[in-house]
Design a protein around this motif. Structure first.
Motif, PDB file in Angstrom:
ATOM      1  N   GLU A  66     -19.425 -76.254   8.113  1.00  0.00           N
ATOM      2  CA  GLU A  66     -19.366 -75.358   6.964  1.00  0.00           C
ATOM      3  C   GLU A  66     -18.382 -74.229   7.259  1.00  0.00           C
ATOM      4  OE1 GLU A  66     -22.289 -72.525   4.281  1.00  0.00           O
ATOM      5  OE2 GLU A  66     -23.155 -73.915   5.717  1.00  0.00           O
ATOM      6  N   GLY A  67     -17.461 -73.985   6.328  1.00  0.00           N
ATOM      7  CA  GLY A  67     -16.468 -72.926   6.487  1.00  0.00           C
ATOM      8  C   GLY A  67     -15.131 -73.396   7.027  1.00  0.00           C
ATOM      9  N   ASP A  68     -15.043 -74.658   7.511  1.00  0.00           N
ATOM     10  CA  ASP A  68     -13.759 -75.195   7.972  1.00  0.00           C
ATOM     11  C   ASP A  68     -12.821 -75.357   6.774  1.00  0.00           C
ATOM     12  OD1 ASP A  68     -14.766 -75.369  10.525  1.00  0.00           O
ATOM     13  OD2 ASP A  68     -14.884 -77.565  10.570  1.00  0.00           O
ATOM     14  N   THR A  69     -11.538 -75.096   6.975  1.00  0.00           N
ATOM     15  CA  THR A  69     -10.558 -75.295   5.905  1.00  0.00           C
ATOM     16  C   THR A  69     -10.325 -76.789   5.710  1.00  0.00           C
ATOM     17  OG1 THR A  69      -9.462 -73.206   6.429  1.00  0.00           O
ATOM     18  CG2 THR A  69      -8.196 -74.807   5.147  1.00  0.00           C
ATOM     19  N   LEU A  70     -10.442 -77.236   4.445  1.00  0.00           N
ATOM     20  CA  LEU A  70     -10.252 -78.647   4.118  1.00  0.00           C
ATOM     21  C   LEU A  70      -8.861 -78.923   3.559  1.00  0.00           C
ATOM     22  CD1 LEU A  70     -13.659 -79.383   2.369  1.00  0.00           C
ATOM     23  CD2 LEU A  70     -13.000 -79.891   4.723  1.00  0.00           C
ATOM     24  N   PHE A  71      -8.392 -78.028   2.674  1.00  0.00           N
ATOM     25  CA  PHE A  71      -7.093 -78.204   2.031  1.00  0.00           C
ATOM     26  C   PHE A  71      -6.693 -76.896   1.377  1.00  0.00           C
ATOM     27  CE2 PHE A  71     -10.457 -79.880  -0.712  1.00  0.00           C
ATOM     28  CZ  PHE A  71     -10.295 -79.147  -1.871  1.00  0.00           C
ATOM     29  N   ILE A  72      -5.493 -76.900   0.785  1.00  0.00           N
ATOM     30  CA  ILE A  72      -4.957 -75.717   0.103  1.00  0.00           C
ATOM     31  C   ILE A  72      -4.649 -76.092  -1.339  1.00  0.00           C
ATOM     32  CG2 ILE A  72      -2.971 -74.160  -0.047  1.00  0.00           C
ATOM     33  CD1 ILE A  72      -2.692 -74.365   2.977  1.00  0.00           C
ATOM     34  N   ILE A  73      -4.945 -75.170  -2.254  1.00  0.00           N
ATOM     35  CA  ILE A  73      -4.507 -75.307  -3.642  1.00  0.00           C
ATOM     36  C   ILE A  73      -3.533 -74.163  -3.903  1.00  0.00           C
ATOM     37  CG2 ILE A  73      -5.165 -75.324  -6.074  1.00  0.00           C
ATOM     38  CD1 ILE A  73      -6.286 -77.705  -4.525  1.00  0.00           C
TER      39      ILE A  73
END
Length: 155
Positions: A110-117
């Motif tokens: 939880e809280g890990d960066t998955l992607f960017i928009i």
């Protein structure tokens, strides 16, 4: 070059993009620079279903509550859906030459960066809402995503 000529050139470039299945074309002549980007048609059914469901809210606010409910009924993915918090461009990594934040099969906390928009030249990191394993990523780098579109699944 006048505006009519620019329109003609732009239309020809759009036709070339479509005919050749390209994602982007750029043309620079004298003091004129034209850049046209095109999102390729999504062959994956879950990606195609999400934009159709997200297009309904723009058409009618009353239909907005019904359309998202209809899309998951067709195909209910197992796990936690990670949705786009805004309309923008999906990026799986911090830069084109960097590795992606996460890959399918990778465990996340939880809280890990998955992607960017990216929206309006602002990079918005989307974090994992839970611990688990990434089972699906439903967008490709450079794809346009809609608000509330499912972009990844975590089990």
């Amino acid at each position: 070059m006048d505006i009519k000529e620019l329109k003609d050139v732009a239309l020809e470039l759009m036709d070339a993009l479509k005919a050749r299945g390209l994602g982007e074309v750029e043309l620079e002549m004298d003091d004129v620079k034209i850049k046209i980007k095109s999102a390729p048609p999504a062959p994956v059914v879950p990606v195609a279903a999400a934009p159709a469901a997200a297009a309904a809210p723009a058409a009618a606010p009353a239909a907005a509550q019904e359309a998202p409910a209809a899309a998951p009924a067709e195909e209910v993915p197992a796990g936690t859906e990670v949705k786009s918090p805004l309309v923008g461009t999906f990026y799986s990594s911090p830069s084109p030459d960097a590795p992606p934040f996460v890959l399918v099969g990778q465990k996340v906390k939880e809280g890990d960066t998955l992607f960017i928009i990216e929206a309006m030249k602002t990079m918005n990191e989307v974090k994992s809402p839970c611990d688990g394993t990434v089972t699906r990523i439903l967008a490709q780098p450079g794809d346009m995503v809609e608000y509330n579109q499912t972009v990844a699944i975590i089990e």
